[in-house]
Design an enzyme around this catalytic site. Structure first.
Site, PDB file in Angstrom:
ATOM      1  N   SER A 110      22.580  78.296  53.608  1.00 56.73           N
ATOM      2  CA  SER A 110      23.674  79.312  54.063  1.00 56.73           C
ATOM      3  C   SER A 110      24.798  78.536  53.716  1.00 56.73           C
ATOM      4  O   SER A 110      25.352  77.838  54.600  1.00 56.73           O
ATOM      5  CB  SER A 110      23.336  79.740  55.236  1.00 56.73           C
ATOM      6  OG  SER A 110      24.608  80.477  55.944  1.00 56.73           O
TER       7      SER A 110
ATOM      8  N   HIS B 179      22.452  81.711  50.458  1.00 54.64           N
ATOM      9  CA  HIS B 179      22.529  82.680  51.216  1.00 54.64           C
ATOM     10  C   HIS B 179      24.163  82.738  51.726  1.00 54.64           C
ATOM     11  O   HIS B 179      24.520  81.991  52.112  1.00 54.64           O
ATOM     12  CB  HIS B 179      21.656  82.302  52.566  1.00 54.64           C
ATOM     13  CG  HIS B 179      21.685  83.471  53.641  1.00 54.64           C
ATOM     14  ND1 HIS B 179      20.675  84.243  53.679  1.00 54.64           N
ATOM     15  CD2 HIS B 179      22.340  83.499  54.837  1.00 54.64           C
ATOM     16  CE1 HIS B 179      20.968  85.060  54.497  1.00 54.64           C
ATOM     17  NE2 HIS B 179      22.046  84.766  55.348  1.00 54.64           N
TER      18      HIS B 179
ATOM     19  N   ASP C  20      26.776  84.871  53.994  1.00 55.21           N
ATOM     20  CA  ASP C  20      26.721  85.636  55.080  1.00 55.21           C
ATOM     21  C   ASP C  20      28.277  86.423  55.128  1.00 55.21           C
ATOM     22  O   ASP C  20      29.226  85.792  55.076  1.00 55.21           O
ATOM     23  CB  ASP C  20      26.794  84.839  56.388  1.00 55.21           C
ATOM     24  CG  ASP C  20      25.303  84.355  56.524  1.00 55.21           C
ATOM     25  OD1 ASP C  20      24.631  85.090  56.673  1.00 55.21           O
ATOM     26  OD2 ASP C  20      25.271  82.980  56.743  1.00 55.21           O
TER      27      ASP C  20
ATOM     28  N   MET D 184      30.589  89.089  56.967  1.00 57.19           N
ATOM     29  CA  MET D 184      30.798  89.479  58.337  1.00 57.19           C
ATOM     30  C   MET D 184      32.261  90.415  58.596  1.00 57.19           C
ATOM     31  O   MET D 184      33.195  90.002  57.931  1.00 57.19           O
ATOM     32  CB  MET D 184      30.849  88.480  59.309  1.00 57.19           C
ATOM     33  CG  MET D 184      29.693  87.553  59.361  1.00 57.19           C
ATOM     34  SD  MET D 184      29.645  86.220  60.654  1.00 57.19           S
ATOM     35  CE  MET D 184      28.392  85.361  60.190  1.00 57.19           C
TER      36      MET D 184
ATOM     37  N   HIS E 133      23.711  88.598  52.694  1.00 53.42           N
ATOM     38  CA  HIS E 133      23.440  89.155  54.046  1.00 53.42           C
ATOM     39  C   HIS E 133      24.673  90.090  54.690  1.00 53.42           C
ATOM     40  O   HIS E 133      25.284  89.214  55.069  1.00 53.42           O
ATOM     41  CB  HIS E 133      23.114  87.927  54.881  1.00 53.42           C
ATOM     42  CG  HIS E 133      22.660  88.059  56.437  1.00 53.42           C
ATOM     43  ND1 HIS E 133      22.561  87.310  57.370  1.00 53.42           N
ATOM     44  CD2 HIS E 133      22.596  89.665  56.955  1.00 53.42           C
ATOM     45  CE1 HIS E 133      22.363  87.970  58.403  1.00 53.42           C
ATOM     46  NE2 HIS E 133      22.243  89.264  58.441  1.00 53.42           N
TER      47      HIS E 133
ATOM     48  N   MET F  30      26.482  91.822  57.308  1.00 54.72           N
ATOM     49  CA  MET F  30      26.552  92.118  58.768  1.00 54.72           C
ATOM     50  C   MET F  30      27.958  92.824  59.068  1.00 54.72           C
ATOM     51  O   MET F  30      28.722  92.592  59.600  1.00 54.72           O
ATOM     52  CB  MET F  30      26.515  90.662  59.399  1.00 54.72           C
ATOM     53  CG  MET F  30      25.453  89.806  59.386  1.00 54.72           C
ATOM     54  SD  MET F  30      25.464  88.152  60.095  1.00 54.72           S
ATOM     55  CE  MET F  30      25.793  87.508  58.222  1.00 54.72           C
TER      56      MET F  30
ATOM     57  N   MET G  46      16.127  87.754  62.042  1.00 53.86           N
ATOM     58  CA  MET G  46      17.203  87.049  62.712  1.00 53.86           C
ATOM     59  C   MET G  46      16.665  86.396  63.692  1.00 53.86           C
ATOM     60  O   MET G  46      15.948  86.872  64.755  1.00 53.86           O
ATOM     61  CB  MET G  46      18.372  87.964  63.225  1.00 53.86           C
ATOM     62  CG  MET G  46      19.280  88.576  62.159  1.00 53.86           C
ATOM     63  SD  MET G  46      19.853  87.175  60.820  1.00 53.86           S
ATOM     64  CE  MET G  46      20.859  86.121  61.725  1.00 53.86           C
TER      65      MET G  46
ATOM     66  N   ASP H 186      16.171  83.686  59.472  1.00 53.12           N
ATOM     67  CA  ASP H 186      17.726  83.301  59.788  1.00 53.12           C
ATOM     68  C   ASP H 186      18.306  82.800  60.936  1.00 53.12           C
ATOM     69  O   ASP H 186      18.308  83.915  61.842  1.00 53.12           O
ATOM     70  CB  ASP H 186      18.495  84.459  58.923  1.00 53.12           C
ATOM     71  CG  ASP H 186      20.071  84.131  58.630  1.00 53.12           C
ATOM     72  OD1 ASP H 186      20.421  82.741  58.988  1.00 53.12           O
ATOM     73  OD2 ASP H 186      20.866  84.853  58.420  1.00 53.12           O
TER      74      ASP H 186
HETATM   75  C1  DX5 Z   1      24.338  83.861  61.446  1.00 52.22           C
HETATM   76  C2  DX5 Z   1      23.980  83.792  59.805  1.00 52.22           C
HETATM   77  C3  DX5 Z   1      23.383  82.711  59.345  1.00 52.22           C
HETATM   78  C4  DX5 Z   1      23.911  81.223  59.774  1.00 52.22           C
HETATM   79  C5  DX5 Z   1      22.648  80.523  60.032  1.00 52.22           C
HETATM   80  O1  DX5 Z   1      24.925  85.040  61.747  1.00 52.22           O
HETATM   81  O2  DX5 Z   1      23.424  84.933  59.678  1.00 52.22           O
HETATM   82  O3  DX5 Z   1      22.978  82.772  57.986  1.00 52.22           O
HETATM   83  O4  DX5 Z   1      24.554  80.594  58.659  1.00 52.22           O
HETATM   84  O5  DX5 Z   1      23.224  79.369  60.409  1.00 52.22           O
HETATM   85  P1  DX5 Z   1      22.178  78.281  61.077  1.00 52.22           P
HETATM   86  O6  DX5 Z   1      21.314  77.801  60.026  1.00 52.22           O
HETATM   87  O7  DX5 Z   1      23.363  77.169  61.326  1.00 52.22           O
HETATM   88  O8  DX5 Z   1      21.634  78.537  62.200  1.00 52.22           O
HETATM   89 ZN    ZN Z   2      22.556  85.181  57.339  1.00 52.20          ZN
END
Ligand code: DX5
Ligand code: ZN
Length: 231
Positions: free
Chosen positions: A7, A32, A34, A36, A67, A69, A138, A176
């Site tokens: 990620s 991956h 993310d 947001m 991903h 969010m 999650m 994740d």
């Molecule tokens: C959190 C993200 C994850 C995050 C996971 O909202 O969706 O993808 O990067 O991070 P770690 O592996 O550090 O928990």
């Molecule tokens: Zn994620």
């Protein structure tokens, strides 16, 4: 064979592509990403321009697993597709018309995934399991890297694997949040097939060595997973 999706949330953004290449050299096979929006989750990250830059820098053989969010995902999905996203997942909790959002992703020729937060039951997905390519469980509340794994995710992974068999479906199970050298074995044994890991890969030390170590532990746990499935 279980797959590792580093990620980029925990990567060094000043040398993003190079840092990603290190994690890929250690055995990561997809990246991956993310996304947001500061509304659905209490953090803001990145948008299509970063995905486009990554897509130019990274081999096309490495899928970009975006991903989302975000609220109003349908407004942004085409831009992520244009930028070079290969997989797009949307949250069950954020999509008023979940079927429409998933069909939009598929119409654009991408792999479509649905995501559930820790408090969302697997049973809320029954009507979309037949159209998704993957389900993302999650195991932390989304928004930040480096949080602790929430153990109830293990039961959800097992339930999804059982439902998949019962319904004769083929979606993959991705997990994740809080995937570390300590938690990875139980996660793989529960039936997860795609492991997202941010802090455990990019947090400290060599991303290549971290990826190798995490994947090694995951592969060791795989026979246990197959035995469970046969039991
Ligand atoms: C959190 C993200 C994850 C995050 C996971 O909202 O969706 O993808 O990067 O991070 P770690 O592996 O550090 O928990
Ligand atoms: Zn994620």
């Amino acid at each position: 064979m279980v797959k590792l999706a580093p990620s980029i949330l925990s990567a060094d953004f000043s040398r993003l592509a190079a840092h990603c290449q290190e994690a890929l050299a250690g055995g990561g096979t997809l990246l991956h990403v993310d996304v947001m929006d500061g509304h659905f989750v209490p953090n803001i990250t990145l948008g299509p321009p970063i995905v486009a830059s990554l897509r130019k820098a990274i081999s096309n053989e490495v899928p970009l697993d975006c991903h989302l969010m975000i609220e109003h995902a349908d407004q942004f999905i085409p831009a992520f597709a244009d930028a070079g996203a290969n997989w797009i997942s949307v949250h069950q909790e954020a999509c008023v018309h979940l079927n429409r959002s998933l069909e939009l992703i598929k119409t654009l020729g991408l792999r479509a995934g649905v995501v559930i937060n820790p408090a969302t039951p697997v049973g809320t997905l029954t009507e979309v399991l037949g159209i998704v390519d993957y389900v993302l469980v999650m195991s932390v509340n989304p928004g930040f890297g480096g949080q602790s794994f929430i153990p109830s995710a293990l039961e959800k992974i097992k339930k999804l694997a059982a439902i998949r068999t019962a319904m004769n479906l083929r979606f993959a199970i991705e997990v994740d949040g809080g995937v570390t050298q300590e938690t990875v074995r139980s996660i793989v044994a529960a039936g997860a097939e795609i492991l997202v890991a941010g802090n455990a890969i990019f947090g400290k030390g060599s991303a290549k060595a971290n990826a190798e170590k995490l994947l090694g532990l995951a592969h060791d746990a795989e026979p246990a997973a197959s035995n469970l499935a046969r039991a």
